[in-house]
Design a protein around this motif. Sequence first.
Motif, PDB file in Angstrom:
ATOM      1  N   ASN A  73       0.874  -1.167   0.000  1.00 39.68           N
ATOM      2  CA  ASN A  73       0.000   0.000   0.000  1.00 39.68           C
ATOM      3  C   ASN A  73       0.913   1.220   0.000  1.00 39.68           C
ATOM      4  OD1 ASN A  73      -2.101   1.762   0.007  1.00 39.68           O
ATOM      5  ND2 ASN A  73      -2.852   1.261   2.048  1.00 39.68           N
ATOM      6  N   PHE A  74       1.286   1.613  -1.193  1.00 37.07           N
ATOM      7  CA  PHE A  74       2.339   2.592  -1.415  1.00 37.07           C
ATOM      8  C   PHE A  74       1.923   4.001  -1.000  1.00 37.07           C
ATOM      9  CE2 PHE A  74       5.075   5.028  -4.492  1.00 37.07           C
ATOM     10  CZ  PHE A  74       6.296   4.580  -4.028  1.00 37.07           C
ATOM     11  N   GLU A  75       0.635   4.278  -1.126  1.00 36.54           N
ATOM     12  CA  GLU A  75       0.159   5.637  -0.824  1.00 36.54           C
ATOM     13  C   GLU A  75      -1.283   5.580  -0.352  1.00 36.54           C
ATOM     14  OE1 GLU A  75       0.317  10.046  -2.883  1.00 36.54           O
ATOM     15  OE2 GLU A  75       0.083   8.311  -4.176  1.00 36.54           O
ATOM     16  N   GLY A  76      -1.492   5.902   0.908  1.00 40.66           N
ATOM     17  CA  GLY A  76      -2.842   6.003   1.445  1.00 40.66           C
ATOM     18  C   GLY A  76      -3.158   7.458   1.749  1.00 40.66           C
ATOM     19  N   GLN A  77      -3.919   7.693   2.795  1.00 39.40           N
ATOM     20  CA  GLN A  77      -4.211   9.067   3.204  1.00 39.40           C
ATOM     21  C   GLN A  77      -3.102   9.560   4.138  1.00 39.40           C
ATOM     22  OE1 GLN A  77      -8.243   8.308   4.748  1.00 39.40           O
ATOM     23  NE2 GLN A  77      -9.014   9.646   3.148  1.00 39.40           N
TER      24      GLN A  77
END
Length: 660
Positions: free
Chosen positions: A453-457
């Motif tokens: 999950n390379f980029e979440g919030q």
Amino acid sequence: MLKKRILGFALCVCILLSATAVPSYAAGEAGQVPSLLRVLEDVSGTVISVLARCRNKLLHTDEADIPVPPVNAPSWTEYAGEPIDNPEQTLSAETWVMQEITFVSDKAYADPFCDVDVDLLLFGGGRLYTIPAFWDGGNTWKVRFVCPAAGTWYYKTVCTDSENTSLGARTGKVICAAYSGVHDIYKHGFVTTNTGKKYFTYADGTPFFYLGDTHWSLGDETADMVKTICEKRAAQGFTVYQSEPIGAAFDFIDGITEADMAGLAQYDEKFAIIAQNGLVHANAQFFFTAYMQPLIENHGGYTADKDLADSAKQYLEKICRYWVARYGAYPVIWTLGQESDNDFYWSETEHPDWSYKNNPYKLVARYLAKYDAYDHPLSAHQEHTGATAAYGNGRGAGDKCKVYLRSSAPSCFRDVPAHTFYAAQWQISKTEPCDFNVAKDYWYNAQGKPAVNFEGQYCYLWTKNFGSRMQGWTAYLNGMYGYGWGGHDTWSYLNTYDEENDSSDGVDTITSEEKIRATWQDALEYSSSYQVGYMRTFLEQAKWYTLIPRFDNRAYFVPCANVYYTCASNADNSEIVLYFYSFTDASVAQKANTKFYGGLQTGTVGNLVPGKSYTCQWFDPIAGEYSEKCAFTATRFGTYCIGEKPKATDMVLLVEAKDS
């Protein structure tokens, strides 16, 4: 076979009816669950677990049944070369630590970047590595390399200008000792996806825990900032520095010239600082169309059928070779560019030339891998999972998978051998049950490749500390063996993006004033930046790489109503990790993320050995503390009703068989 399917369907109906038989209800004034309904839920959980276990056996449902992770051929070749007599110089080195050699050309070139190429052939221990050199301004060429094993290594250089003996036909000897420092990345070797695992490992096969810190504006960060940040993040447990070159004082639109050298030197210093702190640098080469599109147009553009012209391809390859030459001897991961998968540029900007088929970043991937002597992991930073996933709706993917996400397009890198892992952008709901379809798509449909999950919030941009730590737990326990954390104002230093708006993740509101007020020093101290380190410590003790995501498989866990969770266990279910993220405690966030009693309730663990002794232990992901262990015996049905959490916050439960 037909009877099995009919029975399986009947069992599914039973499970569905059982799951909906116990309605949601409001808690009493004291937040207590009425005892009768509690008993009904316990009984219901046991029934559902047993039925689901029968269904799994009939339909051969098994979360471990995924494609075999691919293993690409290594870039080095077998070589039994003879030692070089009378080498020009002898160097000392340690394994996996970057070494640099400088060569000065006796001959001047009108366009040094384009006119000549130099390679270093490094051999020893039966292996030969071909490592590109790079022009560094004036008449200077440099080569950066590492020795992957202790012993004696030799090198010689090869130059495309055969008459230039100041660059070609140079020789040397390297006496390499085993690394003597403290950083795992040099003790165990560079991170790779080439050991046949669903997760990252070091070169020696040791599992690598991917915990990234996001820095899209690395070009705007000063070297002193990078040093301070790296030291802090390493101490907090981070292992990866995720960067993009926003603000970099160089561009590759019209070749690499003397004007780029100062900016590249600044970038070199930052790469070196990241490496000196033992962090892996997940870096991107090009950012948005502002770089790539003019680059293509300035070097031949497109053919009539929308393919890149040969001259554009040749120039793009030259740039990729240069990037690998300059940075491939550091512990790095290649990520190509922001949102470079699938056809983001067309869907967002109605780009007239790029599509799923001719995305130029597919060429970038191929060229980077071609010149990378050390086979670093490579991925394309994806759009959000609502737009692009691993397989998604399957359209154009060309392979057969079960569709879990009908709204998402498949990755356009599925057929690119250089692509070795998926860099997802999964913004998980903080106020609803987990969307397991997203996780299943990456678990089953990612061709066996690891997923992150390379980029979440980002913390204090779109979520706060609860959401930031929750994204890490849900990623790892759903089989995404990596998480990219990010905080405002370090996710993109000096970036004012979305600062004019208030944002809410459903439980926390981040005001415009908070966003504007945030500094990069603040981001170093956000609570969640410590809490994801606690998560790493817990998961490493639990041997995270042996855990299999159980998604919504009710054979393993049946939640009570309004309970949000994610669950993983090892192959024989002798170790189970459950993360509960429903809560009602106001200390966690500004408001509860569940309307009813889900803040304290849990559910029923299943698939245990009937009558076997187990222990369970609570872990507080906020404070990083364990409770005392308690013992229990599984029921005759192989289940255990957990009861209430000790706190109405997000909590983690570890269940272990006593003799495991």
